[in-house]
Structure formats: C-alpha cells, structure tokens
Design a protein around this motif. Structure first.
Motif, mmCIF file in Angstrom:
data_model
loop_
_atom_site.group_PDB
_atom_site.id
_atom_site.type_symbol
_atom_site.label_atom_id
_atom_site.label_comp_id
_atom_site.label_asym_id
_atom_site.label_seq_id
_atom_site.Cartn_x
_atom_site.Cartn_y
_atom_site.Cartn_z
ATOM 1 N N ALA A 104 0.830 -1.208 0.000
ATOM 2 C CA ALA A 104 0.000 0.000 0.000
ATOM 3 C C ALA A 104 0.862 1.254 0.000
ATOM 4 O O ALA A 104 0.526 2.244 -0.664
ATOM 5 C CB ALA A 104 -0.925 -0.010 1.215
ATOM 6 N N SER A 105 1.967 1.229 0.722
ATOM 7 C CA SER A 105 2.837 2.409 0.813
ATOM 8 C C SER A 105 3.652 2.625 -0.453
ATOM 9 O O SER A 105 3.806 3.748 -0.918
ATOM 10 C CB SER A 105 3.780 2.274 2.010
ATOM 11 O OG SER A 105 3.051 2.162 3.202
ATOM 12 N N VAL A 106 4.180 1.555 -1.005
ATOM 13 C CA VAL A 106 5.003 1.673 -2.211
ATOM 14 C C VAL A 106 4.165 2.109 -3.405
ATOM 15 O O VAL A 106 4.595 2.947 -4.195
ATOM 16 C CB VAL A 106 5.731 0.340 -2.507
ATOM 17 C CG1 VAL A 106 6.323 0.333 -3.904
ATOM 18 C CG2 VAL A 106 6.810 0.090 -1.467
ATOM 19 N N PHE A 107 2.969 1.559 -3.525
ATOM 20 C CA PHE A 107 2.152 1.848 -4.689
ATOM 21 C C PHE A 107 1.146 2.969 -4.478
ATOM 22 O O PHE A 107 0.308 3.222 -5.329
ATOM 23 C CB PHE A 107 1.445 0.574 -5.172
ATOM 24 C CG PHE A 107 2.408 -0.446 -5.698
ATOM 25 C CD1 PHE A 107 3.131 -0.205 -6.854
ATOM 26 C CD2 PHE A 107 2.627 -1.627 -5.011
ATOM 27 C CE1 PHE A 107 4.045 -1.134 -7.337
ATOM 28 C CE2 PHE A 107 3.534 -2.567 -5.476
ATOM 29 C CZ PHE A 107 4.239 -2.319 -6.642
ATOM 30 N N SER A 108 1.242 3.658 -3.353
ATOM 31 C CA SER A 108 0.350 4.795 -3.133
ATOM 32 C C SER A 108 0.846 5.968 -3.967
ATOM 33 O O SER A 108 2.009 6.047 -4.350
ATOM 34 C CB SER A 108 0.311 5.178 -1.658
ATOM 35 O OG SER A 108 1.552 5.720 -1.266
#
Length: 164
Positions: free
Chosen positions: A150-154
């Motif tokens: 979720a953090s990388v692809f946000s």
C-alpha cells in the motif's frame, strides 16, 4: 499517501494497537529479565509456551532475542506513531509517514522470514503444532506486507520541491 479508510484503517489500527500490547507484555519477556514483569504476565507466558510449545518464546535463541531488541527499539515506536497517524489523518498522510511505513514493513517482513522458517522446521514439534504456530505468527508477515504494498504503490506528490 492517501489515508487508509473504512475496514482497512480499522484493521491496521487494530493490528498496531494490539501489537503494542503484545510487544510490551509478551515479546519483551524473551529479552528482559523476568523480575521486570509482574507474576500474572510471567504466568501468561508460561501458559502460552506450555500450551502451544513455542520454542522461540520458551527458550529464546540469541538471533530471536536480537529481533526482539529491534522490535523494542524500532518497531514499538513505529506502532505508536502509526496509531497516531491512523487516528489523526483522514484524507492524506504526510510523506514522512509513508517512508516510515516502507521502512518498518521491509524490516518486519525480513524479520519474519527466519521466524517462520524456524517454526515450520522445528523437529521437536508435531505437524499440527508447527501449523498452529506458523498460523499464529503469519499475521505479523501479512500486515507488514500489505502495508508495504500500500505504501510503495500509493500516490506520491507530483510537485517537486523548488531548489533555489
């Protein structure tokens, strides 16, 4: 980073807040002297290790104690920070929180590798005992992996800082 909402936000808030409690009352017993913990907490650990036969908590190897040390120094402060951000922000999180999520998640996922491998191959345990312990520890891989993705692809801010 876009803020987590609904069930996702509640799931992460529950994970991090419960992890604070478990870290302080259970995990740290593998690292710190027993005299620092009240008798009911020592009894809880004794019941857990007797019931589930967790070899990592009943006789913690040095490598596992080192991971608990990292949990105390790195992860516990992050759990508190994550609870703060999950309760304060409703639309967007500051990018520093996104970076902290990536760092924590990568560390937690990496730490879980040897833990899960150790439990899955513990020859002193039956197949059922190994499966129970692996499934008990598995959320501590799943949630960080979910947070990492979720953090990388946000979405990240597209405006570049001005350099003078």
């Amino acid at each position: 980073m876009k803020a987590f909402q609904g069930v996702t936000r509640t799931a992460f808030l529950g994970f991090f807040s419960s992890h604070i409690v478990f870290t302080v009352i259970v995990d740290l017993q593998a690292l710190l002297p027993a005299t620092l913990f009240p008798t009911p907490l020592r009894n809880l650990l004794a019941w857990y290790t007797a019931t589930l036969k967790d070899p990592l908590m009943s006789d913690p190897p040095l490598w596992f104690q080192s991971l608990i040390c990292f949990e105390l120094v790195i992860q516990l402060p992050f759990f508190c920070t994550a609870c703060y951000y999950l309760t304060k922000y409703r639309v967007l999180y500051p990018d520093k929180f996104r970076i902290a999520c990536i760092a924590y998640s990568a560390h937690a996922c990496t730490s879980m590798g040897p833990i899960l491998a150790s439990l899955a191959t513990a020859t002193a345990l039956s197949t059922v005992e190994r499966a129970v312990l692996v499934n008990l520890y598995l959320p501590y891989l799943i949630f960080p992996a979910w947070l990492l993705l979720a953090s990388v692809f946000s979405s990240v801010p597209t405006e570049r800082p001005k350099i003078y």
